[in-house]
Design an enzyme around this catalytic site. Structure first.
Site, PDB file in Angstrom:
ATOM      1  N   HIS A  83     -82.864  28.708  16.164  1.00 13.85           N
ATOM      2  CA  HIS A  83     -82.178  28.487  17.230  1.00 13.85           C
ATOM      3  C   HIS A  83     -80.650  27.676  16.625  1.00 13.85           C
ATOM      4  CE1 HIS A  83     -84.318  24.352  17.205  1.00 13.85           C
ATOM      5  NE2 HIS A  83     -83.107  23.794  17.626  1.00 13.85           N
ATOM      6  N   ASP A 219     -89.553  29.704  13.983  1.00  8.80           N
ATOM      7  CA  ASP A 219     -87.937  29.280  14.197  1.00  8.80           C
ATOM      8  C   ASP A 219     -87.173  28.916  12.787  1.00  8.80           C
ATOM      9  OD1 ASP A 219     -85.922  28.278  15.557  1.00  8.80           O
ATOM     10  OD2 ASP A 219     -86.736  26.929  16.805  1.00  8.80           O
ATOM     11  N   SER A 651     -83.262  19.484  14.140  1.00 12.61           N
ATOM     12  CA  SER A 651     -83.657  20.461  14.192  1.00 12.61           C
ATOM     13  C   SER A 651     -83.250  21.117  12.814  1.00 12.61           C
ATOM     14  CB  SER A 651     -83.088  21.530  15.271  1.00 12.61           C
ATOM     15  OG  SER A 651     -84.028  21.270  16.314  1.00 12.61           O
TER      16      SER A 651
HETATM   17  N1  ARG Z   1     -86.498  21.963  22.250  1.00 19.45           N
HETATM   18  C1  ARG Z   1     -85.863  22.440  20.974  1.00 19.45           C
HETATM   19  C2  ARG Z   1     -84.621  21.508  20.699  1.00 19.45           C
HETATM   20  O1  ARG Z   1     -84.371  20.628  21.321  1.00 19.45           O
HETATM   21  C3  ARG Z   1     -85.503  23.912  20.780  1.00 19.45           C
HETATM   22  C4  ARG Z   1     -84.515  24.530  21.550  1.00 19.45           C
HETATM   23  C5  ARG Z   1     -84.014  25.757  21.558  1.00 19.45           C
HETATM   24  N2  ARG Z   1     -85.197  26.782  21.865  1.00 19.45           N
HETATM   25  C6  ARG Z   1     -85.280  27.121  23.363  1.00 19.45           C
HETATM   26  N3  ARG Z   1     -86.417  27.602  23.553  1.00 19.45           N
HETATM   27  N4  ARG Z   1     -84.397  26.758  24.288  1.00 19.45           N
HETATM   28  O2  ARG Z   1     -83.421  21.987  20.556  1.00 19.45           O
HETATM   29  N1  GLU Z   2     -85.041  21.321  18.761  1.00 16.46           N
HETATM   30  C1  GLU Z   2     -84.293  19.886  18.586  1.00 16.46           C
HETATM   31  C2  GLU Z   2     -83.206  20.038  17.716  1.00 16.46           C
HETATM   32  O1  GLU Z   2     -82.321  21.087  18.071  1.00 16.46           O
HETATM   33  C3  GLU Z   2     -85.237  19.154  17.717  1.00 16.46           C
HETATM   34  C4  GLU Z   2     -86.386  18.519  18.846  1.00 16.46           C
HETATM   35  C5  GLU Z   2     -86.254  17.270  19.087  1.00 16.46           C
HETATM   36  O2  GLU Z   2     -85.252  17.003  19.774  1.00 16.46           O
HETATM   37  O3  GLU Z   2     -86.780  16.331  18.413  1.00 16.46           O
HETATM   38  O4  GLU Z   2     -82.553  19.135  17.182  1.00 16.46           O
END
Ligand code: ARG
Ligand code: GLU
Length: 716
Positions: A83, A219, A651
């Site tokens: 991502h 990921d 991330s």
């Molecule tokens: N929750 C993760 C973060 O905060 C991954 C976000 C991207 N993935 C998704 N399915 N939208 O960035």
């Molecule tokens: N998916 C998050 C990012 O893009 C990390 C998840 C979190 O917020 O801890 O940084």
């Protein structure tokens, strides 16, 4: 005696949070190394951060806008999340050559693809400049004079740090401006895509699984840093060569078990761990519910249209993912804070702080009004915060408004200069950067969004607080939001593809006409209204709150002697240490600390779209061809959870074992634990990590790009 008892209380509420904290790497020797060793860490603080010798910090980088990446070979190979690489991969994809959908693997160096605009930044040096910054302030200065003195000093220190070298430099406040640190950085600009799994695997579980454990997505994506022959940053050039890093992470094939030491090294974006009870109360009673509610409405509308056909689905997936990500996080944060009685806990800390300082008359006097001030400030701030949220989450959630308003600088420039042969409209567009309205925008979907958002806005806002033009349009349409919206969407050139084409072919001549476009008029009126009335007031209160937090933070650091305070995340390099850990999401349920490919296949069998995988993965699974990447129990693990304190920006961060070897890549948190941005709880706040053995298996067995493993240092 009384004081002793109070001190014990303070210990209880401020301490007892094992594994909490995002620590500054240069202070680990002084603050954390003992704790880390107790938890199993085998190396020295200098191996984590050193200015003179190679250390882990030389292999951790800011990737693109807001992610982290780690160097995993001596030839500049870097690993981050899928991502995080998403927009770069999407940018290289075409309908015929869809690298997002199919995945991509360079089978030789010449197939590594240049990603224009992508950068990778390393930290060369961190320096405490608090004294230098503070020296510029005289006691006679007003607040405004103090501010400008600090700004000027920061600027000159940054300039000095950049003198006679190719580095960049920036200074950030820490602990609400009680301390300042200088960061000297080196940014590489020739970054090439090496490989990525297909989206079905890199984003396996989609929005269904986002923020959720158990998790099964791989990921990850891989890039390579290229440098000049002198190993220095350079713009893209076919002659550039792979960057030779100062340090790269060895990769462990041994995996990690429950209780094992883990460390996350990366660039967490923003936390607010020292908020008062008044702020948390506002967050869970007003801010989170409002934002979640408005985003929920938008998501429902997009979802309905995305189900209609592939064109709409593709148009809105990225937008949907962005809106959904914060929506889900905030709802988890709110639920977690309520369940944990966060407001009461914060209140108790505040009472104990006051009790602690009350034995000293000077301190007692100093802090006696602090929390009343917080209370008063948040009371005044609450209605403004609401208005501001209606701007960012509601009105600015309508593409037509945002896109049309982005033409404001174009019209302003047009008024200033005569467009002619050398002053082309195209150049003006480039200079003023409006968002062209043609991409990923569907008029009818947006019309629905506009109706829903205006309805919510009008229901919540007194007419006297509305932007003038919107108010007059409401009057003209007898308060009927639907009629008003239809009027805008039926009469605007900005959002109609055919009319917009015409408009751009002949913009200069008819600019005065377009400036009277109803959509443009309402959008610019909204923008100016917020820019003139709400945003300055928000700025004022942010400042007030920051000043109060600065006093509270200083008080905490000086008086709660038994606790080490880490600064809130601010996008700078940090270390979070903890262990591999399972957790109880609710009473009677224990979530195991790891997942395997078996679970991926099981989810796939549900037939749900979010769990689709390419047949190749299922074939490899059937053959059980897991190679050296298999766990001792015969399973191929995908992800694991840890107690590391992380947030957005982490991330892609390297997850490192006790010996400094890479065991995984950080990519998410569990839904129950998203409250850790405000209040960490070691019992159930977990970071989610992609097991590096699955990454290697994907590269080697799935993609057939095993040649890349030759340049890595694998520890068996
Ligand atoms: N929750 C993760 C973060 O905060 C991954 C976000 C991207 N993935 C998704 N399915 N939208 O960035
Ligand atoms: N998916 C998050 C990012 O893009 C990390 C998840 C979190 O917020 O801890 O940084």
């Amino acid at each position: 005696m009384k004081n002793k008892i109070i001190l014990l209380f303070v210990l209880v509420t401020f301490l007892g949070k094992a594994d909490e904290g995002m620590w500054m790497p240069q202070l680990i020797e002084a603050l954390n190394i003992k704790d880390m060793k107790k938890n199993g860490f085998k190396l020295t603080a200098e191996q984590i951060y050193s200015i003179n010798k190679a250390s882990m910090k030389d292999a951790v980088a800011i990737f693109g806008g807001g992610c982290t990446a780690e160097v995993i070979s001596t030839k500049g190979l870097i690993l981050t999340n899928h991502h995080c690489g998403f927009s770069a991969i999407a940018g290289l994809s075409t309908v015929q050559n869809d690298h997002l959908k199919n995945g991509y693997w360079a089978m030789k160096p010449s197939e590594e693809l240049n990603c224009p605009g992508l950068t990778v930044t390393f930290i060369k040096k961190i320096e405490d400049v608090t004294v230098k910054v503070m020296e510029s302030i005289k006691s006679t200065f007003s607040e405004i004079q103090k501010d400008s003195a600090i700004k000027a000093t920061i600027k000159s220190l940054e300039t000095l740090a950049k003198k006679d070298n190719h580095y960049e430099a920036f200074i950030r406040p820490f602990y609400y401006g009680n301390e300042y640190y200088l960061f000297v950085t080196e940014t590489f600009k020739d970054i090439r895509l090496v490989g990525a799994p297909p989206e079905s695997i890199g984003k396996f579980g989609g929005e269904t699984d986002n923020w959720v454990w158990p998790r099964h997505n791989a990921d990850f994506s891989m890039f390579r840093i290229y440098a000049s022959k002198e190993n220095k940053p350079a713009d893209f050039n076919a002659e550039n060569i792979p960057y030779k890093p100062i340090h790269s992470f060895p990769i462990s094939l041994k995996g990690a078990e429950k209780g094992d030491f883990t460390m996350v090294y990366g660039f967490p974006g923003r936390t607010q761990e020292y908020l008062t009870s008044y702020a948390v109360d506002l967050l869970i009673k007003q801010q989170d519910p409002l934002r979640v509610n408005l985003r929920g409405k938008r998501l429902a509308i997009m979802d309905e249209d995305m189900k209609k056909n592939d064109t709409l689905r593709l148009m809105y997936t990225a937008k949907y993912a962005g809106v959904a990500n914060a929506y889900k996080k905030w709802s988890g944060e709110m639920a977690g804070l309520i369940k944990s009685n966060a407001v009461e806990k914060k209140k108790k800390q505040e009472d104990e702080f006051l009790a602690l300082v009350s034995s000293d008359p000077v301190k007692k006097e100093l802090y006696k009004n602090l929390f009343n001030e917080f209370k008063r400030t948040y009371q005044e701030y609450a209605p403004l915060s609401k208005q501001y949220d209606y701007f960012t989450e509601c009105l600015w959630g309508v593409d037509a408004f945002r896109l049309s308003a982005s033409f404001m600088p174009v019209f302003a420039e047009l008024k200033k200069k005569q467009l002619g042969k050398e002053n082309k409209f195209e150049t003006l567009l480039k200079d003023t950067k409006p968002v062209l309205p043609f991409k990923n925008f569907n008029k009818e979907t947006d019309r629905k969004l506009c109706k829903a958002m205006l309805e919510a806005y009008v229901a919540a806002t007194d007419r006297e607080f509305m932007p003038r033009y919107l108010d007059s349009l409401l009057t003209a349409h007898n308060g009927n939001v639907n009629a008003l919206t239809d009027f805008l969407y039926n009469n605007s050139s900005f959002i109609d593809n055919e009319k917009a084409k015409l408009m751009f072919s002949d913009f200069e001549k008819s600019a005065s006409l377009y400036e009277r476009d109803p959509m443009y008029l309402v959008a610019s009126s909204i923008y100016l209204h917020y820019q003139k009335t709400v945003i300055p007031q928000i700025g004022y209160f942010d400042r007030q709150i920051n000043d109060l937090q600065k006093v509270y933070m200083k008080g905490l650091k000086e008086n709660v002697k038994d606790k080490k305070f880490y600064p809130d995340a601010n996008g700078t390099l940090r270390v979070s240490f903890g262990k591999v850990a399972d957790y109880q999401p609710k009473d009677g349920v224990l979530n195991l600390h790891y997942t395997t490919i078996d679970g991926m296949v099981e989810k796939n069998k549900t037939g749900l779209e979010d769990f689709y995988v390419k047949p190749r993965l299922l074939e490899l699974f059937e053959k059980k061809d897991f190679g050296p990447y298999v766990d001792k129990n015969g399973k191929l693990r995908i992800a694991f959870t840890g107690s590391n304190h992380t947030t957005g920006g982490n991330s892609g961060s390297p997850v490192i074992n006790a010996k400094g070897e890479l065991i995984g890549t950080n990519f998410d948190r569990n839904w129950e634990g998203t409250m850790s941005d405000v209040m960490y709880n070691g019992d159930f706040c977990r970071n989610i990590v992609l097991d590096v053995r699955f990454t290697l298996w994907m590269i080697d067995k799935y993609a057939g790009a095993g040649y890349l493993l030759n340049e890595m240092k694998l520890v068996k």
